[in-house]
Design a protein around this motif. Structure first.
Motif, PDB file in Angstrom:
ATOM      1  N   MET A   1      44.471  41.314  42.536  1.00  0.00           N
ATOM      2  CA  MET A   1      45.025  39.980  42.293  1.00  0.00           C
ATOM      3  C   MET A   1      45.115  39.637  40.805  1.00  0.00           C
ATOM      4  O   MET A   1      45.749  38.657  40.427  1.00  0.00           O
ATOM      5  CB  MET A   1      44.163  38.917  42.984  1.00  0.00           C
TER       6      MET A   1
ATOM      7  N   ARG B   1      34.857  34.718  45.146  1.00  0.00           N
ATOM      8  CA  ARG B   1      35.672  34.570  46.357  1.00  0.00           C
ATOM      9  C   ARG B   1      36.989  33.849  46.124  1.00  0.00           C
ATOM     10  O   ARG B   1      37.679  33.477  47.063  1.00  0.00           O
ATOM     11  CB  ARG B   1      34.867  33.795  47.401  1.00  0.00           C
ATOM     12  N   PHE B   2      37.389  33.683  44.850  1.00  0.00           N
ATOM     13  CA  PHE B   2      38.582  32.897  44.548  1.00  0.00           C
ATOM     14  C   PHE B   2      39.821  33.771  44.437  1.00  0.00           C
ATOM     15  O   PHE B   2      39.768  34.916  43.982  1.00  0.00           O
ATOM     16  CB  PHE B   2      38.396  32.117  43.248  1.00  0.00           C
ATOM     17  N   GLY B   3      40.964  33.203  44.816  1.00  0.00           N
ATOM     18  CA  GLY B   3      42.243  33.891  44.717  1.00  0.00           C
ATOM     19  C   GLY B   3      42.860  33.758  43.340  1.00  0.00           C
ATOM     20  O   GLY B   3      42.308  33.096  42.449  1.00  0.00           O
ATOM     21  N   PRO B   4      44.054  34.365  43.130  1.00  0.00           N
ATOM     22  CA  PRO B   4      44.654  34.400  41.790  1.00  0.00           C
ATOM     23  C   PRO B   4      45.036  33.040  41.240  1.00  0.00           C
ATOM     24  O   PRO B   4      44.921  32.800  40.039  1.00  0.00           O
ATOM     25  CB  PRO B   4      45.891  35.297  41.988  1.00  0.00           C
ATOM     26  N   TRP B   5      45.513  32.115  42.098  1.00  0.00           N
ATOM     27  CA  TRP B   5      45.911  30.807  41.598  1.00  0.00           C
ATOM     28  C   TRP B   5      44.720  30.026  41.071  1.00  0.00           C
ATOM     29  O   TRP B   5      44.778  29.417  39.991  1.00  0.00           O
ATOM     30  CB  TRP B   5      46.622  30.014  42.690  1.00  0.00           C
TER      31      TRP B   5
ATOM     32  N   ILE C   1      37.219  36.538  40.703  1.00  0.00           N
ATOM     33  CA  ILE C   1      38.365  36.789  41.565  1.00  0.00           C
ATOM     34  C   ILE C   1      37.963  37.655  42.757  1.00  0.00           C
ATOM     35  O   ILE C   1      37.107  38.530  42.660  1.00  0.00           O
ATOM     36  CB  ILE C   1      39.519  37.434  40.768  1.00  0.00           C
ATOM     37  N   ARG C   2      38.615  37.405  43.887  1.00  0.00           N
ATOM     38  CA  ARG C   2      38.218  38.054  45.139  1.00  0.00           C
ATOM     39  C   ARG C   2      38.546  39.550  45.144  1.00  0.00           C
ATOM     40  O   ARG C   2      37.748  40.372  45.574  1.00  0.00           O
ATOM     41  CB  ARG C   2      38.911  37.352  46.303  1.00  0.00           C
ATOM     42  N   LYS C   3      39.750  39.910  44.672  1.00  0.00           N
ATOM     43  CA  LYS C   3      40.172  41.306  44.667  1.00  0.00           C
ATOM     44  C   LYS C   3      40.735  41.675  43.299  1.00  0.00           C
ATOM     45  O   LYS C   3      41.442  40.886  42.680  1.00  0.00           O
ATOM     46  CB  LYS C   3      41.244  41.552  45.734  1.00  0.00           C
TER      47      LYS C   3
END
Length: 499
Positions: A262, A36-40, A257-259
């Motif tokens: 990303m 569920r984490f974003g790119p940063w 990563i979520r997507k």
């Protein structure tokens, strides 16, 4: 002030670990953070784990000894981040989404339909993780030894005690958030130390002139004599450009990563922030110049170069923040390795091989993972009381174990449909045996090859993987047969890879 800042920072890390414990509901969240984490967050976790205590403490010490040649590791590792994203990021993320893989051996058993491949790679990951963990512990002990002014063994015990609460409680969620916070501090800290130290020595031209007077080889990409020659340069390419794909503590973060869209941004962020923190290695050159000028006492060991220089020449507030960030980097990398090691034992050996895939209750599996993590912490702590090598060389050897055991079966296997199960078994086994065996011979000075032992083992495992695949029967595989969903929701060809 240094001690106060360090203690406050460690308390923040402990709070993150305890808070994250509330979110550890199952093995998915414990090992991947629930994807569920974003790119940063993912990018800074990757760059932080790539740098780690091995990079900051160990490689700074090696720069002090050998000069600019060690910077080639940083250049190659930065390139390796791009290569890993290019080859592995999308397929690994798609495979975990479609098939539920949580670990690297999960993926490899799926790819080769082989429990033997799972077992061998799990043992290789465990062996490499223990070696790398020793490097992290030694770096942690050296850092706290300087900050607290206590004996190395007591400093190590204090650090490991804090680490135990942080790791066993928080899982991957706490590791990622800690990486995010400390990497921001380390980027700014590295710039401050780089600029401040450069002013102390009189600029780049003066620095290079004095370093060249000490030893002309120290301003070259590789040395004309000694252990850091052209063969070391070639070895670093194999281990850090190609070999970055085989680092389980790094590439397993592609699962999180979520997507998939990303990933391209995460790649750029990870490589850039890693390159910026590598500026800290100039501390090794600054220290060498200061020692030659008589403005600083020579460190007792190269592993103390970074903490002694920062403590001696920077304001306590800045020194405290940098020390705290480095300790957090060591701890978050340690957590990543401990999670990799415990998953190798619990999920890849106990559950999938001993229990033959029997589904354990989530609470029991989570509790078992935490107990195994405690056992690995205790084992590596005992081994780190008297480590066999400097932090830099310990970390390098562990990278070599991962490279030789995993790169061919993972990177080539995920791209090449023709790769076979028999080849994977032999390749990973030979890579594991030769990487450890050659390193032991080198440490004992019974056989010291020109190429790095990990690079030699990688060549052996790659040649055996390709050769045996060509001479054994091709096998069908669920990954290549089913394909994976592309961005538009349609299957694309018969392969899993759409890079």
């Amino acid at each position: 002030m240094i001690l106060t800042i360090g203690v406050l920072y460690l308390l923040v890390i402990l709070v993150i670990g305890l808070f994250s414990m509330k979110h550890q509901k199952d093995m998915d969240t414990f090992y991947t953070g629930g994807r569920r984490f974003g790119p940063w967050l993912v990018a800074l976790a990757i760059s932080s784990t790539t740098m780690s205590g091995y990079g900051f403490i160990g490689l700074t010490g090696l720069v002090y000894q050998h000069g600019y040649a060690i910077f080639m590791i940083g250049i190659f590792a930065t390139a390796g981040i791009f290569v890993s994203f290019l080859i592995l990021a999308k397929p690994m993320r798609r495979i975990t989404q479609k098939f539920g893989a949580l670990t690297i051996p999960d993926l490899l058993e799926l790819r080769y339909n082989s429990k033997a491949v799972r077992a061998i790679t799990a043992l290789a990951i465990l062996g490499g993780a223990i070696g790398y963990q020793m490097a992290q512990y030694k770096a942690l002990g050296n850092m706290l030894q300087t900050v607290l002014g206590v004996d190395y063994k007591l400093a190590l015990f204090i650090g490991v005690a804090i680490l135990t609460v942080y790791v066993v409680g928080g899982g991957m969620i706490s590791a990622v958030w800690t990486d995010f916070i400390q990497m921001i501090v380390m980027v700014f800290g590295s710039l401050i130390v780089f600029i401040g130290g450069m002013k102390m020595v009189g600029g780049m031209s003066q620095l290079n002139s004095e370093i060249a007077n000490i030893n002309p080889d120290m301003v070259q990409a590789f040395h004309t004599t000694g252990p850091i020659g052209i063969f070391a340069f070639i070895s670093y390419f194999f281990i850090y450009v190609i070999g970055h794909q085989g680092q389980p503590h790094v590439v397993s973060k592609f699962y999180m990563i979520r997507k998939i869209s990303m990933l391209k941004w995460a790649c750029i962020i990870a490589a850039s922030t890693y390159a910026l923190t590598a500026l800290l290695w100039f501390v090794g050159l600054y220290t060498r110049v200061m020692v030659e000028r008589g403005e600083m006492t020579a460190p007792a060991t190269p592993d103390l170069v970074a903490p002694l220089f920062i403590e001696s020449f920077f304001h306590p507030a800045i020194a405290g923040l940098i020390f705290a960030a480095v300790m957090a980097a060591i701890m978050s990398t340690s957590e990543a390795f401990l999670l990799v090691a415990s998953s190798s034992i619990v999920r890849d050996v106990y559950q999938q091989i001993i229990k033959k895939g029997e589904k354990l209750p989530e609470k029991k599996e989570l509790a078992l993972s935490r107990w195994i993590t405690l056992a690995v912490i205790a084992l590596t702590f005992l081994l780190s009381l008297n480590p066999p090598d400097l932090v830099g060389w310990l970390g390098n050897a562990s990278w070599g174990i991962f490279v030789a055991s995993l790169v061919p079966v993972l990177s080539i296997g995920i791209l090449w449909k023709r790769a076979t199960r028999v080849a994977a078994i032999w390749s990973s086994a030979l890579g594991f045996i030769f990487s450890i065996g050659l390193y032991i011979l080198k440490v004992k000075e019974l056989y010291v090859p020109d190429l790095d032992t990990g690079a030699i083992a990688l060549i052996i495992s790659t040649v055996s993987f390709v050769g045996i695949s060509l001479f054994t029967k091709s096998e069908s595989n669920v990954i290549f047969e089913n394909g994976l969903e592309t961005k538009g929701g349609k299957k694309r060809g018969s392969t899993v890879i759409n890079i």
